[in-house]
Write a protein that holds these residues in place. Sequence first.
Motif, mmCIF file in Angstrom:
data_model
loop_
_atom_site.group_PDB
_atom_site.id
_atom_site.type_symbol
_atom_site.label_atom_id
_atom_site.label_comp_id
_atom_site.label_asym_id
_atom_site.label_seq_id
_atom_site.Cartn_x
_atom_site.Cartn_y
_atom_site.Cartn_z
ATOM 1 N N UNK A 14 14.357 -7.813 0.624
ATOM 2 C CA UNK A 14 15.306 -8.772 0.043
ATOM 3 C C UNK A 14 15.261 -8.801 -1.478
ATOM 4 N N UNK A 15 14.113 -8.451 -2.064
ATOM 5 C CA UNK A 15 14.007 -8.516 -3.526
ATOM 6 C C UNK A 15 13.323 -7.296 -4.140
ATOM 7 N N UNK A 16 13.042 -6.279 -3.350
ATOM 8 C CA UNK A 16 12.388 -5.099 -3.892
ATOM 9 C C UNK A 16 12.697 -3.866 -3.049
ATOM 10 N N UNK A 17 12.366 -2.702 -3.616
ATOM 11 C CA UNK A 17 12.527 -1.442 -2.900
ATOM 12 C C UNK A 17 11.240 -0.644 -3.051
ATOM 13 N N UNK A 18 11.057 0.329 -2.168
ATOM 14 C CA UNK A 18 9.935 1.255 -2.272
ATOM 15 C C UNK A 18 10.507 2.633 -2.570
ATOM 16 N N UNK A 24 3.877 9.459 -3.670
ATOM 17 C CA UNK A 24 3.342 8.169 -4.116
ATOM 18 C C UNK A 24 4.453 7.133 -4.057
ATOM 19 N N UNK A 25 4.204 6.022 -3.362
ATOM 20 C CA UNK A 25 5.215 4.984 -3.232
ATOM 21 C C UNK A 25 5.076 3.907 -4.287
ATOM 22 N N UNK A 26 6.171 3.628 -4.990
ATOM 23 C CA UNK A 26 6.183 2.596 -6.025
ATOM 24 C C UNK A 26 7.052 1.434 -5.543
ATOM 25 N N UNK A 27 6.468 0.244 -5.511
ATOM 26 C CA UNK A 27 7.218 -0.954 -5.137
ATOM 27 C C UNK A 27 7.858 -1.516 -6.407
ATOM 28 N N UNK A 28 9.182 -1.613 -6.405
ATOM 29 C CA UNK A 28 9.928 -2.021 -7.600
ATOM 30 C C UNK A 28 10.802 -3.225 -7.263
ATOM 31 N N UNK A 29 10.625 -4.326 -8.002
ATOM 32 C CA UNK A 29 11.451 -5.519 -7.818
ATOM 33 C C UNK A 29 12.771 -5.346 -8.565
ATOM 34 N N UNK A 31 17.089 -7.019 -8.995
ATOM 35 C CA UNK A 31 17.995 -8.148 -8.784
ATOM 36 C C UNK A 31 18.864 -7.891 -7.553
ATOM 37 N N UNK A 32 19.495 -8.935 -7.054
ATOM 38 C CA UNK A 32 20.399 -8.787 -5.902
ATOM 39 C C UNK A 32 21.543 -7.834 -6.230
ATOM 40 N N UNK A 33 22.041 -7.907 -7.449
ATOM 41 C CA UNK A 33 23.153 -7.056 -7.866
ATOM 42 C C UNK A 33 22.726 -5.585 -7.860
ATOM 43 N N UNK A 34 21.542 -5.312 -8.389
ATOM 44 C CA UNK A 34 21.039 -3.940 -8.403
ATOM 45 C C UNK A 34 20.766 -3.449 -6.987
ATOM 46 N N UNK A 35 20.175 -4.314 -6.169
ATOM 47 C CA UNK A 35 19.863 -3.939 -4.786
ATOM 48 C C UNK A 35 21.123 -3.540 -4.031
ATOM 49 N N UNK A 36 22.199 -4.275 -4.235
ATOM 50 C CA UNK A 36 23.456 -3.984 -3.533
ATOM 51 C C UNK A 36 24.061 -2.659 -3.978
ATOM 52 N N UNK A 37 23.757 -2.236 -5.207
ATOM 53 C CA UNK A 37 24.356 -1.007 -5.736
ATOM 54 C C UNK A 37 23.536 0.244 -5.431
ATOM 55 N N UNK A 38 22.315 0.083 -4.937
ATOM 56 C CA UNK A 38 21.462 1.233 -4.666
ATOM 57 C C UNK A 38 21.897 1.950 -3.388
#
Length: 222
Positions: A14-18, A24-29, A31-38
């Motif tokens: 809901x607020x981050x991606x891996x 190597x996995x990076x957990x990155x927080x 915004x909602x706007x950025x998440x929707x565009x990925x």
Amino acid sequence: MIGRIAGRLDYRASDHVLIDVRGVGYLVYVSERTLAALPGPGEAVALYTDLLVREDNLQLFGFPTLLEKEWHRLLTSVQGVGAKVSLAILGTLGPEGVGRAITLGDAAAVKSAPGVGPKLAARVVNELKEKAAGVMAMGSFGGGALQPEPVEVVEADTPAPTRAAAPAPVTGGRAEAQADALSALVNLGYGQSEAAQAVAQAEGEDSGALIRAALKLLAPKG
């Protein structure tokens, strides 16, 4: 300092991606706007990042453009605005909306973000108003989203083409400032003609002053 992440999107929450970068996995927080565009899981992704270092934790925050990253840096410089609140503001307004709201002194727009009260919104506007125009001008150069760079292929035994150097443009100080201001306004979503008219009527010797004056002319009356 980790300034950029490029790899494969493994999963989104809901607020981050891996993001998987060569195993190597990076957990990155984000915004909602950025998440929707990925893109979806398994797709290539690239984000500019800001690393938050605490005694017991390291957190990465991701942004699709340098413009948004710069706004995050400025927003978190305001007392009471943490990284999560900054992402909420950027997710609600977008970087262009943040610039417009702060330049026009529109604290109500900043307050529309979750977790932002009237006092904090007013503080954000008051502390960042003088810096807004300079950040908005980033939209005209170097503030765009990450794009793959084209690769020029030259056949073996074939001489590379010779390119004539482009002549440097000759512009006066005010003309250059007007061009920067016009580009920033167009990047904010204004039409070319209305932006040009506002810049022509605006008073100011540098791009920052012209942007502020033009935005006031473009603001809805009443």
